[in-house]
Design an enzyme around this catalytic site. Structure first.
Site, PDB file in Angstrom:
ATOM      1  N   ASP A   1     -47.672 -18.591 -12.275  1.00 29.12           N
ATOM      2  CA  ASP A   1     -48.538 -20.113 -11.891  1.00 29.12           C
ATOM      3  C   ASP A   1     -47.050 -20.154 -10.187  1.00 29.12           C
ATOM      4  OD1 ASP A   1     -49.143 -22.288 -10.094  1.00 29.12           O
ATOM      5  OD2 ASP A   1     -49.717 -23.178 -11.368  1.00 29.12           O
TER       6      ASP A   1
ATOM      7  N   ARG B   1     -56.382 -26.721 -25.565  1.00 29.92           N
ATOM      8  CA  ARG B   1     -55.542 -24.726 -26.040  1.00 29.92           C
ATOM      9  C   ARG B   1     -56.242 -24.420 -26.746  1.00 29.92           C
ATOM     10  NH1 ARG B   1     -50.287 -24.807 -24.698  1.00 29.92           N
ATOM     11  NH2 ARG B   1     -49.033 -26.376 -25.203  1.00 29.92           N
TER      12      ARG B   1
ATOM     13  N   GLU C   1     -48.626 -13.094 -21.194  1.00 29.54           N
ATOM     14  CA  GLU C   1     -47.956 -14.482 -20.921  1.00 29.54           C
ATOM     15  C   GLU C   1     -49.016 -14.815 -20.187  1.00 29.54           C
ATOM     16  OE1 GLU C   1     -47.337 -17.154 -21.180  1.00 29.54           O
ATOM     17  OE2 GLU C   1     -45.369 -17.534 -19.780  1.00 29.54           O
ATOM     18  N   ASP C   2     -49.821 -16.384 -20.536  1.00 31.30           N
ATOM     19  CA  ASP C   2     -51.772 -16.134 -20.401  1.00 31.30           C
ATOM     20  C   ASP C   2     -51.679 -16.919 -18.830  1.00 31.30           C
ATOM     21  OD1 ASP C   2     -49.236 -18.574 -20.240  1.00 31.30           O
ATOM     22  OD2 ASP C   2     -50.654 -20.684 -20.655  1.00 31.30           O
TER      23      ASP C   2
ATOM     24  N   PHE D   1     -55.899 -26.675 -11.498  1.00 32.39           N
ATOM     25  CA  PHE D   1     -55.186 -27.438 -12.625  1.00 32.39           C
ATOM     26  C   PHE D   1     -56.285 -26.786 -13.739  1.00 32.39           C
ATOM     27  CE2 PHE D   1     -53.016 -29.105 -16.372  1.00 32.39           C
ATOM     28  CZ  PHE D   1     -52.311 -28.577 -17.032  1.00 32.39           C
TER      29      PHE D   1
HETATM   30  C1  PRP Z   1     -47.197 -22.600 -18.810  1.00 33.49           C
HETATM   31  C2  PRP Z   1     -47.501 -21.325 -19.403  1.00 33.49           C
HETATM   32  C3  PRP Z   1     -46.745 -20.620 -18.799  1.00 33.49           C
HETATM   33  C4  PRP Z   1     -46.169 -20.938 -17.707  1.00 33.49           C
HETATM   34  C5  PRP Z   1     -46.569 -20.175 -16.486  1.00 33.49           C
HETATM   35  O1  PRP Z   1     -45.907 -23.276 -19.474  1.00 33.49           O
HETATM   36  O2  PRP Z   1     -48.037 -21.067 -20.755  1.00 33.49           O
HETATM   37  O3  PRP Z   1     -45.648 -19.681 -19.847  1.00 33.49           O
HETATM   38  O4  PRP Z   1     -46.289 -22.912 -17.437  1.00 33.49           O
HETATM   39  O5  PRP Z   1     -46.143 -21.133 -15.491  1.00 33.49           O
HETATM   40  P1  PRP Z   1     -44.925 -20.989 -13.931  1.00 33.49           P
HETATM   41  O6  PRP Z   1     -44.904 -19.495 -13.385  1.00 33.49           O
HETATM   42  O7  PRP Z   1     -45.297 -22.248 -13.296  1.00 33.49           O
HETATM   43  O8  PRP Z   1     -44.286 -21.523 -14.347  1.00 33.49           O
HETATM   44  P2  PRP Z   1     -45.603 -23.881 -20.627  1.00 33.49           P
HETATM   45  O9  PRP Z   1     -44.382 -24.396 -19.708  1.00 33.49           O
HETATM   46  O10 PRP Z   1     -46.392 -25.308 -20.172  1.00 33.49           O
HETATM   47  O11 PRP Z   1     -45.467 -23.932 -21.933  1.00 33.49           O
HETATM   48  P3  PRP Z   1     -46.892 -24.144 -23.548  1.00 33.49           P
HETATM   49  O12 PRP Z   1     -46.765 -22.556 -23.033  1.00 33.49           O
HETATM   50  O13 PRP Z   1     -46.431 -24.257 -24.703  1.00 33.49           O
HETATM   51  O14 PRP Z   1     -47.922 -24.503 -22.454  1.00 33.49           O
END
Ligand code: PRP
Length: 179
Positions: A102, A164, A98-99, A151
Site C-alpha cells: 500500500d 482476517r 506479503e498480503d 480499504f
Molecule cells: C499491513 C499488511 C502489510 C502492510 C502493507 O500490515 O499486512 O504488512 O500493512 O502496508 P504498507 O505498504 O502501507 O506498509 P499491518 O501493519 O497492518 O500488520 P498485520 O500484517 O499484522 O495486519
C-alpha cells in the site's frame, strides 16, 4: 461479517486461481534454487499457506513480523519489527510473501533490513498492489492483483484484527471505521 462490506472485490475462486498461477510461476523460477519463502506476519498467513503448500520444489519456510498500522485504517509510517527471520539468510534465495503493498513503508523497511543479511537474491511476492496508496516508491516482483485505493479486508487483511478469516477480499464500509 459480509454485511460490514461495501462489496466483494475478489472472490475466493478468483483469489485461488490467481494464487495457483503465482505458485506455478515461482516453481518455474526457483526450481533447483532451494528458496526461503519468508512470510510477513500476520496478514500474509492465508496467502502464504495457499501459495506455498504443494509447490513442487525443495524450499524452506520462515516468518518475519512487521507491523505499522496499529488500530486504524492509515499506516503510522513507523514500521516495527516484532520478530526477525529465524533462519540464516546469507547466500539464500529469499522470496518475501506479503498480503498487500500500500504505502510501501513496510516492504521498503523490510528490503533494507533483509539486504543487510546478504541473501543470494531477494524478491517480493504480494497478493494485492494498491499503487494509488504509495508514499515511498516500491515495485514488487510478483503481483496477484492491482486494486483501487479503498480499504480492503479479508484473506488475511484486517481492520482492528477482525475479518482476517474471510476467504475473499472486500471493501469495508466506511461507517465501520468512522464510528
Ligand atoms: C499491513 C499488511 C502489510 C502492510 C502493507 O500490515 O499486512 O504488512 O500493512 O502496508 P504498507 O505498504 O502501507 O506498509 P499491518 O501493519 O497492518 O500488520 P498485520 O500484517 O499484522 O495486519
Amino acid at each position: 461479517m459480509r454485511r460490514d462490506l461495501e462489496r466483494v472485490l475478489l472472490t475466493k475462486e478468483e483469489i485461488q486461481s490467481r494464487v495457483a498461477q503465482l505458485r506455478a510461476q515461482l516453481a518455474r523460477d526457483y526450481d533447483g534454487k532451494d528458496p526461503v519463502f519468508l512470510g510477513v506476519l500476520k496478514g500474509a498467513v492465508p496467502f502464504f499457506k495457499d501459495l506455498t503448500s504443494e509447490i513442487p520444489i525443495r524450499c524452506s519456510y520462515d516468518f518475519i513480523y512487521a507491523s505499522s498500522y496499529g488500530a486504524g485504517v492509515q499506516s503510522s509510517g513507523q514500521v516495527h519489527l516484532l520478530k526477525d527471520a529465524s533462519m540464516e539468510l546469507r547466500g539464500r534465495h529469499v522470496v518475501v510473501v506479503e498480503d498487500i503493498l500500500d504505502t510501501g513503508y513496510t516492504l521498503d523497511f523490510l528490503q533494507k533490513h533483509l539486504l543487510q543479511k546478504k541473501p543470494a537474491s531477494l524478491r517480493f511476492c504480494i497478493l494485492l498492489d494498491k499503487p494509488k496508496g504509495r508514499k515511498v516508491a516500491f515495485k514488487a516482483d510478483y503481483v496477484g492483483f492491482t486494486i483501487p485505493n479503498e480499504f480492503v479486508v479479508g484473506y488475511g487483511l484486517d481492520y482492528n484484527e477482525a475479518y482476517r478469516n474471510l476467504p475473499y477480499v472486500g471493501v469495508l464500509k466506511s461507517e465501520i471505521y468512522s464510528k
